[in-house]
Write a protein that holds these residues in place. Sequence first.
Motif, short mmCIF file in Angstrom:
data_model
loop_
_atom_site.label_atom_id
_atom_site.label_comp_id
_atom_site.label_asym_id
_atom_site.label_seq_id
_atom_site.Cartn_x
_atom_site.Cartn_y
_atom_site.Cartn_z
N UNK A 1 -3.82 0.08 -8.27
CA UNK A 1 -5.04 0.72 -7.75
C UNK A 1 -4.70 2.16 -7.36
N UNK B 1 -5.27 3.49 -4.58
CA UNK B 1 -4.71 3.47 -3.21
C UNK B 1 -3.22 3.11 -3.24
N UNK B 2 -2.85 2.16 -4.10
CA UNK B 2 -1.44 1.77 -4.20
C UNK B 2 -0.61 2.92 -4.81
N UNK C 1 -1.22 5.97 -4.55
CA UNK C 1 -1.08 6.98 -3.49
C UNK C 1 0.01 6.57 -2.50
N UNK C 2 -0.03 5.30 -2.13
CA UNK C 2 0.96 4.77 -1.18
C UNK C 2 2.38 4.89 -1.74
N UNK C 3 2.51 4.69 -3.03
CA UNK C 3 3.84 4.75 -3.63
C UNK C 3 4.24 6.18 -3.99
N UNK D 1 2.93 8.01 -6.20
CA UNK D 1 2.80 8.29 -7.64
C UNK D 1 1.68 9.30 -7.90
N UNK E 1 -2.88 13.18 -2.98
CA UNK E 1 -4.29 13.34 -2.62
C UNK E 1 -4.46 14.57 -1.74
N UNK F 1 -8.26 13.00 4.86
CA UNK F 1 -7.74 11.63 4.71
C UNK F 1 -8.63 10.60 5.43
N UNK G 1 -10.51 7.46 3.57
CA UNK G 1 -10.45 6.06 3.97
C UNK G 1 -11.81 5.38 3.78
N UNK H 1 -12.36 4.49 -0.03
CA UNK H 1 -11.37 3.74 -0.85
C UNK H 1 -12.02 2.54 -1.54
N UNK I 1 4.38 -1.89 -2.27
CA UNK I 1 4.50 -0.45 -1.98
C UNK I 1 5.89 0.04 -1.63
N UNK J 1 -4.25 6.31 6.63
CA UNK J 1 -3.98 6.69 5.24
C UNK J 1 -2.56 7.23 5.08
N UNK K 1 0.28 5.57 5.54
CA UNK K 1 1.32 4.58 5.24
C UNK K 1 2.06 5.01 3.98
N UNK K 2 3.38 5.05 4.05
CA UNK K 2 4.16 5.47 2.89
C UNK K 2 5.54 4.87 3.02
N UNK L 1 7.91 4.84 0.55
CA UNK L 1 8.81 5.32 -0.49
C UNK L 1 9.25 6.73 -0.08
N UNK M 1 -13.18 0.18 7.96
CA UNK M 1 -12.66 0.86 6.77
C UNK M 1 -11.21 0.49 6.52
N UNK N 1 -9.43 -0.83 3.19
CA UNK N 1 -8.23 -0.24 2.60
C UNK N 1 -7.20 -1.33 2.30
N UNK O 1 -8.21 -3.17 -0.70
CA UNK O 1 -7.98 -2.39 -1.91
C UNK O 1 -6.50 -2.41 -2.29
N UNK O 2 -5.67 -2.31 -1.27
CA UNK O 2 -4.23 -2.25 -1.53
C UNK O 2 -3.64 -3.59 -1.93
#
Lengths: 135, 646
Positions: free
Chosen positions: A95, A97-98, A100-102, A104, A107, A111, A115, A118, B196, B308, B310-311, B313, B631, B635, B638-639
């Motif tokens: 997705x 969102x994923x 973005x989280x990783x 890859x 954005x 933010x 949210x 999403x 993730x 938003x 959260x990361x 990696x 929200x 999220x 979605x994740x």
Amino acid sequence: MVKYLSTEWAEQAKKKILTELDKAKDLKNMNASLLNVVQNVPPDNKTVYFYFKFVDGNLEELITGSDESIKQKNAEFTITGDYTTFVKISDGTTSSAMALLKGRVKLAGNKMKALTITKPIDTFNACIKKIETEY
Amino acid sequence: MKLTDVLETTKREPHCGLCKIDFLGTGVCAAGKKHGFVAYWPEGRMELARALAENEVEPSEALIDIVNSCNMCGICDRQCYFITQRRPTKAQQALKDYVQTLKPNMIKHTPEDEIVKDLRSIVGKDWATNDPIIIASYLRSIIKQKSSGQYYVVMPNTTEEIVEIIKLANKHKIPYLPRGNGTFFGVVLQTLLAEPSSIEQGIVIDLWRMKDIDVDPESITATIGPGVTSFELQKAAKTHKLRANVAEAESCVCANAQNLGIITTWSNTYGWGTDNFIDAEFIDSTGAIQHLSDKDIPNPYASEQGLMSLSLIPSVIITKLTLKLHRIIEDEEPVFIPFTNLPDALDLAYNLARRNIGISLAVLSRKYLTEFISPTHEIAEDFNYIAEKYLKLNYVVDVICDKYGKKIIEEMAEITFGQTMLKSLILGSSKLASMKDSSILKMIAEEEDPLKAVFAGPMLKHFEKGLAASPRELVKDFDEDLRDFFEKLYSKPELTDSIWLHSFRILPCRMERKHMWMYRGGYMPGDKKTILKVVDALEKPAQQYHIDGAFGFLSYLERGKLAHLEYDYYYDHTDPDARKRVNKAIVESWRQQFAIPGVTPLEFICSKGLHRKEHIIYPLPAGLSEEELGHFEELIETLFGGEDTW
Ligand SMILES: Cc1cc2nc3c(=O)[nH]c(=O)nc-3n(C[C@H](O)[C@H](O)[C@H](O)COP(=O)(O)OP(=O)(O)OC[C@H]3O[C@@H](n4cnc5c(N)ncnc54)[C@H](O)[C@@H]3O)c2cc1C
Ligand code: SF4
């Protein structure tokens, strides 16, 4: 079968969104414009833009192309990433969102507002995933 | 022995990574040291025995080499037994027996493809591979179990080699991900955060070979490579009578710096994150080398806050880190103040933090105290039961301070104990466990204040005598062939020296010897009210989903203005239902934590640039509104999909 990010693909995407998604239920009456900057698109590693805008859940515009004018559209959000990642988002392997989280995709934009969109964006992606696409 | 005979053990392999460092003075696995790849280390053999038993990988030529490289010297048994009471040589024996059953045509040859060829031209032929067996040894400690991606593992030795590896990955448009000692991955890959935080295909960059340590006693700093563990840095610092502010022994310091900013009980004095970082060399995603001291680099501390952000990696690979070290004061001493209730413990700890008393200062739970100092999980469970039921010992304020600090604490607290009692508790833990429900414990429980009676009153002498603390007593129920070794080991002063144990942190891994766990908690204002709210926000979801949740430790920053809380969820990661429940509890606890003003959950501290607290924790976040929390749920969906898919 249409080529990913081609004008034909954009036309089909528009049609699908307009016919298959409910502006309130699926798109949460979203107000947002988003520019995807797809880098390294084969065969010649060009950058292709994919822009769309929703007003109160109504799709106002959806265009693709390499034209710099698309970039100038002042989108609220810009998502930048490699073609391979966008293909994975488009075919449902991951997705946005994923991705973005990783890390890859990157954005740019507010933010906290991102949210709130999403979920509708995810629904949007799930809808255009159904286009028979050649990557 | 069949692979399935050891499956119960191998399935529970936590990848604690301690057997890759010489923390007991036994030396380390010679094969692991020579070949480097995880497959050649005890943890990798455990993982391979599991993956083969569960048909997740097929035997390849590398398997024969891995199996033959082990001479069954038994070092790993001593190391692993110290932590988990497991014996990796059993898995190795099962692998040896399994290999005997293989016919030559069952052993696959792995052809060299273009990418591995290029990787080998960068790092040398022995340090890059696409062999599925070597790759399988990284399952559950950077690669998700049952992942079908095409992988490579490479072990660079220089910054320049990493630059070339990144450029190669970019050329082929494949991801890469650095691995220190894999202990963060070992924990999160069992949860909904697996996707993730792991690599779905591409190049695993195992940094273990990059072990340069250079201590500069003049400037009281150290410069290290990314393969240096906390234990190794601490050992180097100690030779100069210095101390590094590092976390648990087996974590690589650069990984920890990038990943969580290095959270310790010493933060009361030494700080956190960039409070300790002087310079760093790192490589960005284009392969460009940058230094913290360069004028023109993008802000290396930049980080985002909120849902938003959260990361999991890293955005850069740290290849060199220069850290502050700290002088060890000659008159340092441990002081423990036992408590029955958390609010009372927090009152004292906060008061000490505000006055900057305690070089190391933490509130430790009964669970941590008993699990860390007990040599087996069974003893820990009995000790835990006794502490709760009879001693009413649920928390300790755990301080390392100078003699002046000690005086002040003794003035402020009615009951304290020190090194002698701690040593008795460590060496007497097995005896104490055997006293479960004994008459002396019943007598203690009947006292008006059992804590006072045991630690400061008339029962102290009887209690200490009753423990009959000695290394021989401690090891009497150990596997017979290991008793002599452990008796000698526990006779070494450092193994019962509280200051050494706080500095070298070889015990925390014991928390994963029975079950897996997941770190929870985060940063928050240091006031008691907020802390108790956060504890509640973590405890309730654990109860709701029948997860064993427990307060871990709490430490302070900025004279008590901020606190870091670690609260843990323990669960059986081999049970799919328990995994689902833990995931639900994680999400629910995020929801509850985010509603509390000032709180940043731990997962949202991860991979935030170079961890400058002013960028990450400040401005203290406002608690989220119901709408924003709604929200947040979207999220999450979605994740990770709906609850049913976790
Ligand atoms: C039992 C236990 C207790 C713990 N207690 C504490 C504690 O008290 N305080 C604390 O701060 N942490 C604690 N942790 C967490 C742990 O210290 C950190 O997660 C640390 O990063 C793990 O180090 P590692 O070498 O195993 O990292 P890995 O698991 O190998 O990697 C962790 C992350 O860092 C990335 N990474 C690895 N090397 C580099 C590099 N050179 N540059 C950039 N990114 C890199 C990885 O890609 C990954 O995202 C604990 C963990 C365990 C298992
Ligand atoms: S549990 Fe820890 S010490 Fe034991 S084999 Fe695994 S990594 Fe090594």
